[in-house]
Design a protein around this motif. Structure first.
Motif, PDB file in Angstrom:
ATOM      1  N   MET A 261       0.719  -1.200  -0.007  1.00 60.82           N
ATOM      2  CA  MET A 261      -0.126  -0.243   0.440  1.00 60.82           C
ATOM      3  C   MET A 261       0.548   1.124  -0.020  1.00 60.82           C
ATOM      4  SD  MET A 261      -2.556  -1.664  -0.412  1.00 60.82           S
ATOM      5  CE  MET A 261      -4.434  -0.215   0.299  1.00 60.82           C
ATOM      6  N   ALA A 262       0.165   2.155  -0.729  1.00 61.38           N
ATOM      7  CA  ALA A 262       1.218   3.648  -1.006  1.00 61.38           C
ATOM      8  C   ALA A 262       0.436   4.372  -0.428  1.00 61.38           C
ATOM      9  CB  ALA A 262       1.801   3.328  -1.633  1.00 61.38           C
ATOM     10  N   TRP A 263       0.473   5.989  -0.210  1.00 59.67           N
ATOM     11  CA  TRP A 263      -0.073   7.200  -0.399  1.00 59.67           C
ATOM     12  C   TRP A 263       1.184   7.672  -1.236  1.00 59.67           C
ATOM     13  CZ3 TRP A 263      -3.438   8.600   1.955  1.00 59.67           C
ATOM     14  CH2 TRP A 263      -5.126   8.215   2.802  1.00 59.67           C
ATOM     15  N   PHE A 264       0.280   9.156  -2.104  1.00 54.24           N
ATOM     16  CA  PHE A 264       0.946   9.173  -3.023  1.00 54.24           C
ATOM     17  C   PHE A 264       0.379  11.368  -2.787  1.00 54.24           C
ATOM     18  CE2 PHE A 264       3.484   7.188  -6.614  1.00 54.24           C
ATOM     19  CZ  PHE A 264       3.155   5.905  -5.997  1.00 54.24           C
ATOM     20  N   ARG A 265       0.651  12.147  -3.811  1.00 59.38           N
ATOM     21  CA  ARG A 265       0.195  13.636  -3.471  1.00 59.38           C
ATOM     22  C   ARG A 265       0.081  14.212  -4.262  1.00 59.38           C
ATOM     23  NH1 ARG A 265       3.151  16.516   1.483  1.00 59.38           N
ATOM     24  NH2 ARG A 265       5.612  16.831  -0.311  1.00 59.38           N
TER      25      ARG A 265
ATOM     26  N   GLU B 296       2.788  17.265 -11.374  1.00 54.73           N
ATOM     27  CA  GLU B 296       3.038  15.229 -11.677  1.00 54.73           C
ATOM     28  C   GLU B 296       2.257  15.346 -10.272  1.00 54.73           C
ATOM     29  OE1 GLU B 296       5.250  14.786 -14.968  1.00 54.73           O
ATOM     30  OE2 GLU B 296       5.905  13.868 -13.038  1.00 54.73           O
ATOM     31  N   ARG B 297       1.571  13.776  -9.939  1.00 50.71           N
ATOM     32  CA  ARG B 297       1.829  13.171  -8.518  1.00 50.71           C
ATOM     33  C   ARG B 297       3.104  12.548  -8.095  1.00 50.71           C
ATOM     34  NH1 ARG B 297      -2.988   8.962  -8.674  1.00 50.71           N
ATOM     35  NH2 ARG B 297      -3.627  11.267  -9.479  1.00 50.71           N
ATOM     36  N   GLU B 298       2.896  12.882  -6.876  1.00 50.42           N
ATOM     37  CA  GLU B 298       4.336  12.477  -5.960  1.00 50.42           C
ATOM     38  C   GLU B 298       4.066  11.197  -5.045  1.00 50.42           C
ATOM     39  OE1 GLU B 298       6.748  15.596  -3.602  1.00 50.42           O
ATOM     40  OE2 GLU B 298       5.010  15.479  -3.620  1.00 50.42           O
ATOM     41  N   PHE B 299       5.061  10.866  -5.185  1.00 52.67           N
ATOM     42  CA  PHE B 299       5.194   9.921  -3.917  1.00 52.67           C
ATOM     43  C   PHE B 299       5.322   9.893  -2.876  1.00 52.67           C
ATOM     44  CE2 PHE B 299       5.791   5.762  -1.944  1.00 52.67           C
ATOM     45  CZ  PHE B 299       7.137   5.759  -1.228  1.00 52.67           C
ATOM     46  N   VAL B 300       4.866   9.364  -1.955  1.00 57.23           N
ATOM     47  CA  VAL B 300       4.473  10.290  -0.371  1.00 57.23           C
ATOM     48  C   VAL B 300       5.537   8.819   0.543  1.00 57.23           C
ATOM     49  CG1 VAL B 300       3.813  10.971   1.744  1.00 57.23           C
ATOM     50  CG2 VAL B 300       3.205  11.881  -0.730  1.00 57.23           C
ATOM     51  N   ALA B 301       4.912   7.894   0.667  1.00 53.71           N
ATOM     52  CA  ALA B 301       5.022   6.740   1.018  1.00 53.71           C
ATOM     53  C   ALA B 301       4.398   5.260   1.077  1.00 53.71           C
ATOM     54  CB  ALA B 301       4.568   6.554   2.922  1.00 53.71           C
TER      55      ALA B 301
ATOM     56  N   ASN C 161       6.735   4.650  -8.033  1.00 55.62           N
ATOM     57  CA  ASN C 161       6.429   4.928  -9.587  1.00 55.62           C
ATOM     58  C   ASN C 161       4.789   4.909  -9.495  1.00 55.62           C
ATOM     59  OD1 ASN C 161       5.741   4.463 -11.633  1.00 55.62           O
ATOM     60  ND2 ASN C 161       7.479   3.842 -12.539  1.00 55.62           N
ATOM     61  N   PRO C 162       3.814   5.682  -9.857  1.00 52.26           N
ATOM     62  CA  PRO C 162       2.655   5.097  -9.909  1.00 52.26           C
ATOM     63  C   PRO C 162       2.211   4.161 -10.624  1.00 52.26           C
ATOM     64  CG  PRO C 162       3.065   7.439 -10.232  1.00 52.26           C
ATOM     65  CD  PRO C 162       4.790   7.047 -10.725  1.00 52.26           C
TER      66      PRO C 162
ATOM     67  N   PHE D  46       3.709   1.371 -10.700  1.00 48.84           N
ATOM     68  CA  PHE D  46       3.789   0.144  -9.995  1.00 48.84           C
ATOM     69  C   PHE D  46       2.218  -0.337  -9.149  1.00 48.84           C
ATOM     70  CE2 PHE D  46       6.645  -1.825  -8.083  1.00 48.84           C
ATOM     71  CZ  PHE D  46       7.014  -2.628  -6.229  1.00 48.84           C
ATOM     72  N   TYR D  47       0.726   0.320  -8.999  1.00 54.39           N
ATOM     73  CA  TYR D  47      -0.289   0.223  -8.183  1.00 54.39           C
ATOM     74  C   TYR D  47      -1.036  -0.025  -9.229  1.00 54.39           C
ATOM     75  CZ  TYR D  47       2.497   2.081  -4.621  1.00 54.39           C
ATOM     76  OH  TYR D  47       3.925   1.740  -3.863  1.00 54.39           O
ATOM     77  N   ASP D  48      -1.769  -0.678  -9.170  1.00 51.58           N
ATOM     78  CA  ASP D  48      -3.324  -1.563  -9.531  1.00 51.58           C
ATOM     79  C   ASP D  48      -4.520  -0.570  -9.119  1.00 51.58           C
ATOM     80  OD1 ASP D  48      -1.844  -4.497  -8.521  1.00 51.58           O
ATOM     81  OD2 ASP D  48      -1.523  -4.176 -10.541  1.00 51.58           O
ATOM     82  N   TYR D  49      -4.292  -0.133  -7.564  1.00 56.69           N
ATOM     83  CA  TYR D  49      -5.689  -0.436  -7.766  1.00 56.69           C
ATOM     84  C   TYR D  49      -5.569   1.743  -6.580  1.00 56.69           C
ATOM     85  CZ  TYR D  49      -7.271  -4.368  -7.954  1.00 56.69           C
ATOM     86  OH  TYR D  49      -7.604  -5.689  -8.409  1.00 56.69           O
ATOM     87  N   TRP D  50      -6.766   2.846  -7.487  1.00 56.66           N
ATOM     88  CA  TRP D  50      -6.221   4.337  -6.961  1.00 56.66           C
ATOM     89  C   TRP D  50      -7.724   4.507  -5.887  1.00 56.66           C
ATOM     90  CZ3 TRP D  50      -2.129   6.683  -6.516  1.00 56.66           C
ATOM     91  CH2 TRP D  50      -0.605   5.769  -7.346  1.00 56.66           C
ATOM     92  N   GLY D  51      -7.691   5.213  -4.929  1.00 54.00           N
ATOM     93  CA  GLY D  51      -8.615   6.230  -4.520  1.00 54.00           C
ATOM     94  C   GLY D  51      -8.764   6.903  -4.941  1.00 54.00           C
TER      95      GLY D  51
END
Length: 127
Positions: free
Chosen positions: A34-38, A44-49, A110-111, A113-118
């Motif tokens: 799981m991760a958080w972006f902003r 651009e969308r930025e990785f947070v954690a 890297n966004p 990398f992820y399969d699902y987003w809120g």
């Protein structure tokens, strides 16, 4: 399919704290990374954690290291982002993301990398 819903955003003064929550439904996320972006306006969308499936490994952007903490509660199917010492530059829409493969690495930023987003939750930090 996994649905992710973020909550906890709002307006806070610089130096304050907020805790964001991401609730998953549709299937358990206990094996997912799981991760958080902003994303701030015009940027651009930025990785947070990011956090691995078991919560034993975390990875942070340099800009938030020491101020933000990612955690997860697998029985509750939730992920949290505790944010402290907030700065105006933290203002953005914050998104929760899930990856079916539960391990994380340097590529976790890297966004793709992820399969699902809120849908995101707005965080505004006033100076």
């Amino acid at each position: 399919q996994v649905q992710l819903v973020e909550s906890g955003g709002g307006l806070v003064q610089a130096g304050g704290s907020l805790t964001l929550s991401c609730a998953a439904s549709g299937r358990t996320i206990s094996s997912y990374a799981m991760a958080w972006f902003r994303q701030a306006p015009g940027k651009e969308r930025e990785f947070v954690a990011a956090i691995n499936w078991g919560g034993t490994t975390t990875y942070y952007a340099d800009s938030v290291k020491g101020r933000f903490t990612i955690s997860r509660d697998n029985p509750q199917n939730t992920v949290a982002l505790q944010m402290t010492s907030l700065k105006p530059e933290d203002t953005a829409v914050y998104y929760c993301a899930a990856r079916v493969v539960g391990v994380i690495s340097s590529s976790s930023s890297n966004p793709r990398f992820y399969d699902y987003w809120g849908q995101g939750t707005q965080v505004t930090v006033s100076s």
